[in-house]
Design an enzyme around this catalytic site. Sequence first.
Site, PDB file in Angstrom:
ATOM      1  N   TYR A  50       0.818  -1.231   0.000  1.00 26.29           N
ATOM      2  CA  TYR A  50       0.000   0.000   0.000  1.00 26.29           C
ATOM      3  C   TYR A  50       0.849   1.277   0.000  1.00 26.29           C
ATOM      4  CZ  TYR A  50      -4.133  -2.784   1.500  1.00 26.29           C
ATOM      5  OH  TYR A  50      -5.154  -3.683   1.609  1.00 26.29           O
ATOM      6  N   HIS A 104      -1.815 -12.112   2.020  1.00 26.39           N
ATOM      7  CA  HIS A 104      -2.698 -11.165   1.315  1.00 26.39           C
ATOM      8  C   HIS A 104      -3.722 -11.870   0.423  1.00 26.39           C
ATOM      9  CE1 HIS A 104      -2.724  -6.753  -0.265  1.00 26.39           C
ATOM     10  NE2 HIS A 104      -3.939  -7.218  -0.134  1.00 26.39           N
TER      11      HIS A 104
HETATM   12  N1  LIG Z   1      -7.091  -7.689   1.830  1.00 32.25           N
HETATM   13  C1  LIG Z   1      -7.346  -7.163   0.666  1.00 32.25           C
HETATM   14  O1  LIG Z   1      -7.122  -7.779  -0.396  1.00 32.25           O
HETATM   15  C2  LIG Z   1      -7.948  -5.787   0.610  1.00 32.25           C
HETATM   16  C3  LIG Z   1      -8.474  -5.315  -0.604  1.00 32.25           C
HETATM   17  C4  LIG Z   1      -9.052  -4.039  -0.616  1.00 32.25           C
HETATM   18  C5  LIG Z   1      -9.085  -3.267   0.542  1.00 32.25           C
HETATM   19  N2  LIG Z   1      -8.529  -3.754   1.710  1.00 32.25           N
HETATM   20  C6  LIG Z   1      -8.520  -2.929   2.949  1.00 32.25           C
HETATM   21  O2  LIG Z   1      -9.841  -2.470   3.216  1.00 32.25           O
HETATM   22  C7  LIG Z   1      -9.829  -1.043   3.317  1.00 32.25           C
HETATM   23  C8  LIG Z   1     -11.145  -0.430   2.895  1.00 32.25           C
HETATM   24  O3  LIG Z   1     -11.489  -0.760   1.578  1.00 32.25           O
HETATM   25  P1  LIG Z   1     -11.415   0.272   0.352  1.00 32.25           P
HETATM   26  O4  LIG Z   1     -10.398   1.318   0.637  1.00 32.25           O
HETATM   27  O5  LIG Z   1     -11.269  -0.549  -0.874  1.00 32.25           O
HETATM   28  O6  LIG Z   1     -12.868   0.906   0.260  1.00 32.25           O
HETATM   29  P2  LIG Z   1     -14.042   1.428   1.260  1.00 32.25           P
HETATM   30  O7  LIG Z   1     -13.538   1.543   2.642  1.00 32.25           O
HETATM   31  O8  LIG Z   1     -15.218   0.577   0.980  1.00 32.25           O
HETATM   32  O9  LIG Z   1     -14.370   2.837   0.639  1.00 32.25           O
HETATM   33  C9  LIG Z   1     -13.494   3.925   0.724  1.00 32.25           C
HETATM   34  C10 LIG Z   1     -14.186   5.096   0.030  1.00 32.25           C
HETATM   35  O10 LIG Z   1     -15.366   5.439   0.753  1.00 32.25           O
HETATM   36  C11 LIG Z   1     -15.317   6.812   1.097  1.00 32.25           C
HETATM   37  N3  LIG Z   1     -15.940   6.987   2.416  1.00 32.25           N
HETATM   38  C12 LIG Z   1     -15.427   6.650   3.622  1.00 32.25           C
HETATM   39  N4  LIG Z   1     -16.288   6.945   4.596  1.00 32.25           N
HETATM   40  C13 LIG Z   1     -17.384   7.485   4.007  1.00 32.25           C
HETATM   41  C14 LIG Z   1     -18.598   8.000   4.502  1.00 32.25           C
HETATM   42  N5  LIG Z   1     -18.873   7.993   5.807  1.00 32.25           N
HETATM   43  N6  LIG Z   1     -19.490   8.494   3.616  1.00 32.25           N
HETATM   44  C15 LIG Z   1     -19.227   8.487   2.278  1.00 32.25           C
HETATM   45  N7  LIG Z   1     -18.084   8.009   1.762  1.00 32.25           N
HETATM   46  C16 LIG Z   1     -17.162   7.505   2.611  1.00 32.25           C
HETATM   47  C17 LIG Z   1     -13.857   7.177   1.120  1.00 32.25           C
HETATM   48  O11 LIG Z   1     -13.720   8.573   0.868  1.00 32.25           O
HETATM   49  P3  LIG Z   1     -12.481   9.464   1.437  1.00 32.25           P
HETATM   50  O12 LIG Z   1     -11.269   8.577   1.442  1.00 32.25           O
HETATM   51  O13 LIG Z   1     -12.414  10.575   0.489  1.00 32.25           O
HETATM   52  O14 LIG Z   1     -12.831   9.920   2.829  1.00 32.25           O
HETATM   53  C18 LIG Z   1     -13.322   6.344  -0.027  1.00 32.25           C
HETATM   54  O15 LIG Z   1     -13.574   6.968  -1.265  1.00 32.25           O
HETATM   55  C19 LIG Z   1      -8.636  -0.654   2.414  1.00 32.25           C
HETATM   56  O16 LIG Z   1      -8.267   0.694   2.603  1.00 32.25           O
HETATM   57  C20 LIG Z   1      -7.649  -1.688   2.835  1.00 32.25           C
HETATM   58  O17 LIG Z   1      -7.084  -1.342   4.093  1.00 32.25           O
HETATM   59  C21 LIG Z   1      -7.980  -5.003   1.746  1.00 32.25           C
END
Ligand SMILES: NC(=O)c1ccc[n+]([C@@H]2O[C@H](COP(=O)([O-])OP(=O)(O)OC[C@H]3O[C@@H](n4cnc5c(N)ncnc54)[C@H](OP(=O)(O)O)[C@@H]3O)[C@@H](O)[C@H]2O)c1
Length: 267
Positions: A50, A104
Site C-alpha cells: 500500500y 494477502h
Molecule cells: N485484503 C485485501 O485484499 C484488501 C483489498 C481491498 C481493501 N482492503 C482494505 O480495506 C480497506 C477499505 O477498503 P477500500 O479502501 O477498498 O474501500 P471502502 O472503505 O469501501 O471505501 C473507501 C471510500 O469510501 C469513502 N468513504 C469513507 N467513509 C465514508 C462516509 N462515511 N461516507 C461516504 N463516503 C465515505 C472514502 O472517501 P475518502 O477517502 O475521500 O474519505 C473512499 O472513497 C482498504 O483501505 C484496505 O485497508 C484489503
Amino acid sequence: MDRSTKVPLRTGRAMPLIGLGTWKLDKDTAEKIELAIEEGYTMIDTSGDYDTQPGIAEGLRHAGVTRGDIFIVTKVEETEDALESAKRNVGQLDIGHADLILIHRPPQYGAGEPLWEGLQRARDEGITRDIGVSNYSVEQLEALMETSGEVPVVNQIEWSPFGFSDEMLEFCKRHGIVVQAYSPLTRGEQLGDARLATLARAYGKSPAQMILRWNLQRGTIPLPKAARRVHRRENLAVFDFEISQRDMDVIDGFNRHYSALGELQYV
Ligand SMILES: NC(=O)c1ccc[n+]([C@@H]2O[C@H](COP(=O)([O-])OP(=O)(O)OC[C@H]3O[C@@H](n4cnc5c(N)ncnc54)[C@H](OP(=O)(O)O)[C@@H]3O)[C@@H](O)[C@H]2O)c1
C-alpha cells in the site's frame, strides 16, 4: 457494545470492532494517521504493497500512542518469502511487532502452506502476535487448516450488504475465525442505493453508518478507509443506535455478490 468493546480472538487476544483502511490513503498519510488516533481509531489495516507503512509509522510516532493501545494489521504478498516480508513490514511500521499479519491472497496453486509456515516462524520470532489470511475461500481455508493443523484467526475479505456470503460467515463462526470486512463501503459505489438511503433516513444515520452498523451486528469487523476527517468521524459514530432485526433482514436482502473490485475472491 461500545467503541472500546473488543472481539476475542481464538488465540486469547482481542481486536477492536472497527479498523481504518489505508489503501490509497495517499499523501499526508502520517497526518491522517495522527488525526485518526486522536479521533479514536484503535486499529489500522495496511499492507506491504500500500506504500503507507512509513507514513503510518510517522503518524503513530507523532500521536505518541502507547503500543498496547493500537492494533496493527499488515499483510505479506503471496509471491514473497513470508518471513522476510513480515520482517520488512514491521520494520517499515517501526512498531516492534505487528498484532496480526495476513497472507494477502492465496497463491495460484495450493493453499499457501509455505507462506503459512513463514508466518508461523514470524510469530515464533515475535514479529507478530497473531496470523491469518485474506481472500481465502472456504475450500482454501479447509485445505490450509488440514495441512497446517492450525486455524487462521482472521479471514479478511470483501464484504458489504451488496456482496457477502452466509456460507463463509457460518464456516468462520464454526471455526472461530473472525471475518474482517474490506471495502465495506463498496468504495463509495453503492452508497447511493435508494433502499439503503431510505433506511438510513429512518434511523437518522448515513448510508455508510448503516453499513458499518450492519457489520457490527453481524459480528464482522469493518475496515472503512476514509481520507476525509468528516468521513472518519462519521464512521466511528455507529455505537449509539441499533438496527432492528427486521431491517437487518432487509439489508441482508441487498446481497447480489456485488464486488467493487470486480469479483468476490472467496465465493
Ligand atoms: N485484503 C485485501 O485484499 C484488501 C483489498 C481491498 C481493501 N482492503 C482494505 O480495506 C480497506 C477499505 O477498503 P477500500 O479502501 O477498498 O474501500 P471502502 O472503505 O469501501 O471505501 C473507501 C471510500 O469510501 C469513502 N468513504 C469513507 N467513509 C465514508 C462516509 N462515511 N461516507 C461516504 N463516503 C465515505 C472514502 O472517501 P475518502 O477517502 O475521500 O474519505 C473512499 O472513497 C482498504 O483501505 C484496505 O485497508 C484489503
